[in-house]
Every structure is written in structure tokens, then in C-alpha cells.
Design a protein around this motif. Structure first.
Motif, PDB file in Angstrom:
ATOM      1  N   ARG A 144     -63.101-106.635 -40.125  1.00 39.21           N
ATOM      2  CA  ARG A 144     -63.073-105.858 -39.129  1.00 39.21           C
ATOM      3  C   ARG A 144     -62.838-104.402 -39.115  1.00 39.21           C
ATOM      4  O   ARG A 144     -63.704-103.596 -38.688  1.00 39.21           O
ATOM      5  CB  ARG A 144     -62.240-106.518 -38.034  1.00 39.21           C
ATOM      6  N   CYS A 194     -54.429-108.829 -34.827  1.00 37.01           N
ATOM      7  CA  CYS A 194     -55.962-109.103 -34.836  1.00 37.01           C
ATOM      8  C   CYS A 194     -56.149-110.390 -35.227  1.00 37.01           C
ATOM      9  O   CYS A 194     -56.628-110.985 -36.009  1.00 37.01           O
ATOM     10  CB  CYS A 194     -56.372-108.012 -36.236  1.00 37.01           C
ATOM     11  N   PRO A 236     -58.849-110.516 -29.560  1.00 34.15           N
ATOM     12  CA  PRO A 236     -57.533-109.537 -30.054  1.00 34.15           C
ATOM     13  C   PRO A 236     -57.560-108.760 -28.863  1.00 34.15           C
ATOM     14  O   PRO A 236     -58.707-107.957 -28.550  1.00 34.15           O
ATOM     15  CB  PRO A 236     -57.969-109.246 -31.530  1.00 34.15           C
ATOM     16  N   CYS A 251     -57.639-105.312 -28.797  1.00 30.81           N
ATOM     17  CA  CYS A 251     -58.086-103.961 -29.461  1.00 30.81           C
ATOM     18  C   CYS A 251     -57.551-102.843 -28.744  1.00 30.81           C
ATOM     19  O   CYS A 251     -56.977-101.725 -29.592  1.00 30.81           O
ATOM     20  CB  CYS A 251     -59.463-104.043 -29.880  1.00 30.81           C
ATOM     21  N   CYS A 272     -54.194-101.885 -30.273  1.00 33.55           N
ATOM     22  CA  CYS A 272     -54.250-101.946 -31.922  1.00 33.55           C
ATOM     23  C   CYS A 272     -53.680-100.680 -32.351  1.00 33.55           C
ATOM     24  O   CYS A 272     -54.665 -99.536 -31.916  1.00 33.55           O
ATOM     25  CB  CYS A 272     -55.230-102.641 -32.414  1.00 33.55           C
ATOM     26  N   ARG A 303     -57.132 -98.876 -33.854  1.00 33.30           N
ATOM     27  CA  ARG A 303     -58.390 -99.129 -33.162  1.00 33.30           C
ATOM     28  C   ARG A 303     -59.418 -97.773 -33.403  1.00 33.30           C
ATOM     29  O   ARG A 303     -60.344 -97.947 -33.392  1.00 33.30           O
ATOM     30  CB  ARG A 303     -58.229 -99.334 -31.650  1.00 33.30           C
ATOM     31  N   CYS A 353     -61.190 -98.629 -36.567  1.00 32.83           N
ATOM     32  CA  CYS A 353     -61.903 -99.724 -36.781  1.00 32.83           C
ATOM     33  C   CYS A 353     -63.244 -99.831 -36.294  1.00 32.83           C
ATOM     34  O   CYS A 353     -63.585 -99.643 -35.421  1.00 32.83           O
ATOM     35  CB  CYS A 353     -61.000-100.795 -35.890  1.00 32.83           C
ATOM     36  N   VAL A 397     -66.361-107.242 -33.093  1.00 34.20           N
ATOM     37  CA  VAL A 397     -65.055-107.877 -33.374  1.00 34.20           C
ATOM     38  C   VAL A 397     -64.900-108.985 -33.330  1.00 34.20           C
ATOM     39  O   VAL A 397     -64.855-109.946 -34.337  1.00 34.20           O
ATOM     40  CB  VAL A 397     -63.969-107.311 -32.318  1.00 34.20           C
TER      41      VAL A 397
HETATM   42  S1  SF4 Z   1     -59.057-102.657 -33.336  1.00 33.97           S
HETATM   43 FE1  SF4 Z   1     -59.980-103.608 -35.146  1.00 33.97          FE
HETATM   44  S2  SF4 Z   1     -57.940-104.132 -36.312  1.00 33.97           S
HETATM   45 FE2  SF4 Z   1     -57.471-103.669 -34.224  1.00 33.97          FE
HETATM   46  S3  SF4 Z   1     -57.242-105.866 -33.250  1.00 33.97           S
HETATM   47 FE3  SF4 Z   1     -59.272-104.735 -32.973  1.00 33.97          FE
HETATM   48  S4  SF4 Z   1     -60.477-105.592 -34.506  1.00 33.97           S
HETATM   49 FE4  SF4 Z   1     -58.320-106.074 -35.216  1.00 33.97          FE
END
Ligand code: SF4
Length: 338
Positions: free
Chosen positions: A147, A192, A197, A199, A202, A205, A208, A216
Motif C-alpha cells: 500500500r 493498516c 483501514p 487511513c 494513519c 497517510r 502512502c 487501498v
Molecule cells: S494510509 Fe496507507 S499505510 Fe496508512 S492505513 Fe491507509 S493504506 Fe495503510
């Protein structure tokens, strides 16, 4: 500094704030890390935790495990499934005792030579125990890497694994490999996650690519699953009351050890016949799932006055069944009967 170094700070801050406290994270003893990694190969953390505690209590070091019998290790493993892991662990303990005098090896190549230790496990032990710069790619890490890099290479093929391995090696924090591997694994386990997820919460992010490209949910890409094979197993549970030498009434039954190399190699079960069609007369029935097999098992109880002569079986007192490493399916049947 490599090009992935920008993710280190936010990743480590997130890890410090969110990581689960797990006993194998609190130690740098390679033996205990090895035991935890073998247990966790196909087992969820919650269930694995219980077994890990049991194992390190009974076998606090590699020499103690090497001195035990294989059956003892298998009995402690009972209920975890995929018994090859336990057998390899036992073989590994003996190898460490013989080849390295009971001292756990310290190089990646020597660790990799232990039975049942693949690329991932060797990387995990080398980095967690010795802080050596090797990546450790488990399912969670493949997902995070696919990802973060918006990478649609099929990851569970030989070529795919190679591709992700070199990607992970390039991204690895060579100054803090233990921290990097632990943090990226935990991010995959808690943040993740495979489906939906969050995001927006995160820490990565902003870096990503899958998030930026709305990819994703389709990453990582895995190869199609193999077709599940159905098998019909018919078990006979004989119950034969007899008087032992002390004049006590004891119920005996028959057990046989599996010698076939397909499933539950070396484990014990009731005498069994495999048929191509389902049994017409079903009594105690279970469907039991293994990785690529769906087992339909029927257990029938036969009260008898003398045990039949069935090749390769042994007579065992009902109360002594605990002394045998039984397959998980056999344990399920026993629980249901009791
Ligand atoms: S931003 Fe990227 S690394 Fe973070 S949870 Fe979403 S897919 Fe996973």
C-alpha cells in the motif's frame, strides 16, 4: 539515509503510543523470540500468547527443550494445529544443542539453517534479538509495503516475495532494524488492516501512494486460492470395560498413530476409514477445516466386550488418553463426548 527515512519518525511515534505489550517484545533472548515466532506463524496473537507462556515455562531454554521427547513437545502444542511447526521446533532445539552447544546462533545464515525457519522467521530473530539489519516480511508487512508503494505485484509467489524483499531491504532503517520491523508489523496488525483501514488516522497517510491513488482496498494482490479438497473420515470409538490387575474397572479404547504424510503426521487418533462418499449413518459429526482441506468426520461409539484386532492400533485406557498427542479433530470429538 534512504528515501523511506521520512516515514521513520511518524512510524516510531505511532508505535510507542499504540504498541501492544507482548512478552516476546520485552526480551532479546533469541530462543524465546524463536519460540514466539514459530507459534505465531499460523496462530493469532491472543491464542499464541497462552501457548508461548506454557512453552517458555516448561522449556525455559533451548537445552531443556532438546532434552525433552518429541511427544512432550507435541503434547504442549496440542490444539494449535500445523504440527510440523512443533516437530521442527523440537528438531531445531536438538540441532542447536548438537551443533552450537546449546547457544543460539548469532548470524542470519545459521539462524536460517534451523529447521522450520524461513526467510521471514530468520529476519525476525536476527533483527529482534540482535538488531541486525534484515527485513522481516509477514503478511502484515506485505500489506503495508504494497500500500505505501502502491505496488500491485502478486506478493505470494517466489518472484513476488523477492520483489517485496528487496523493497523492504531498501526501506529498512539500518540504524534501528529491530524498532523498524516491530513498528511496521504492528502498523499492519492494528492500523493498516486488510479491510477498510482508517487511513485518516494513519501516521503514514501523507506518504502512502495507495491512499493517494485510491488503491487501498485492492492491495495487496495475492494469487488465487487453491481449490479446497473435501475428505470423508469415519472414526470408530471402541469402549471396552475391563478389570485391571488391581481389580479396578477400566474402560479401554483403541488408538492409532498416523504414519501417512498428508495430515497430522505422527499424531494419534481413533481407528479410521476414509470413504469417497459421506457416511449414511451419521452420529457425532464435525466439519474440520485445514488449510486446503475440508474434513467431514463421523465418530461412532461401539461398546464392546473385547477390543477388535485392528492392525497398527494399541489399547489405551480411556483415562490415559491425555498422555498421547492427539489430533485437534480427535480432541474436539472427545470434548463433545464428555
Ligand atoms: S494510509 Fe496507507 S499505510 Fe496508512 S492505513 Fe491507509 S493504506 Fe495503510
Amino acid at each position: 539515509m534512504n528515501s523511506a527515512s521520512k516515514i521513520y519518525d511518524p512510524l516510531y511515534r505511532w508505535f510507542e503510543a499504540n504498541k501492544r505489550v507482548l512478552p516476546w517484545r520485552e526480551t532479546s533472548d533469541p530462543y524465546k523470540i524463536w519460540v514466539s515466532e514459530i507459534i505465531l506463524q499460523q496462530t493469532r496473537v491472543q491464542q499464541g500468547l497462552e501457548y508461548y507462556m506454557r512453552f517458555v515455562e516448561r522449556f525455559p531454554d533451548v537445552a531443556t527443550m532438546a532434552r525433552a521427547t518429541e511427544d512432550e513437545v507435541l503434547r504442549l502444542w496440542q490444539g494449535l494445529g500445523y504440527y510440523t511447526r512443533a516437530r521442527n521446533m523440537y528438531k531445531g532445539a536438538q540441532m542447536i544443542a548438537e551443533r552450537w552447544g546449546g547457544v543460539f546462533p548469532t548470524t542470519f545464515d545459521d539462524i536460517r539453517a534451523i529447521p522450520g525457519v524461513g526467510e521471514y522467521t530468520a529476519g525476525a530473530i536476527a533483527s529482534f534479538a540482535y538488531d541486525l539489519p534484515y527485513p522481516a516480511l509477514d503478511g502484515n508487512v506485505y500489506r503495508v509495503l504494497a500500500r505505501l508503494n502502491d505496488c500491485d505485484v502478486v506478493f505470494d509467489t517466489t518472484a513476488g516475495k523477492k520483489h517485496f524483499h528487496s523493497l523492504a531491504q531498501r526501506m529498512l532503517d539500518e540504524v534501528h532494524p529491530r524498532l523498524f520491523n516491530s513498528a511496521i508489523m504492528e502498523l499492519g496488525a492494528l492500523q493498516c488492516v486488510p479491510r477498510e483501514p482508517d487511513c485518516t488516522a494513519c501516521p503514514l497517510r501523507h506518504y502512502c501512494l495507495a491512499y493517494a491513488h485510491h488503491m487501498v482496498e485492492v492491495l495487496p494482490v495475492r494469487k488465487p486460492r487453491p481449490v479446497v479438497q473435501d475428505r470423508e473420515l469415519n472414526y470408530a470409538i471402541y469402549l471396552c470395560p475391563q478389570t485391571n490387575e488391581q481389580g479396578q474397572k477400566v474402560v479401554y479404547t483403541l488408538l492409532r498413530q498416523r504414519t501417512e504424510k498428508d495430515i497430522w503426521h505422527h499424531l494419534w487418533e481413533f481407528p479410521q476409514q476414509e470413504t469417497s462418499a459421506p457416511s449414511a449413518q451419521r452420529e457425532l459429526t464435525f466439519t474440520h477445516l485445514l488449510s486446503h482441506r475440508r474434513l467431514h468426520a463421523t465418530f461412532r461409539v461401539y461398546p464392546v466386550t473385547s477390543l477388535p484386532a485392528i492392525p497398527d492400533t494399541i489399547a489405551v485406557a480411556w483415562t490415559a488418553l491425555d498422555d498421547y498427542a492427539l489430533s485437534r479433530l480427535t480432541l474436539r470429538a472427545l470434548q463433545a463426548l464428555q
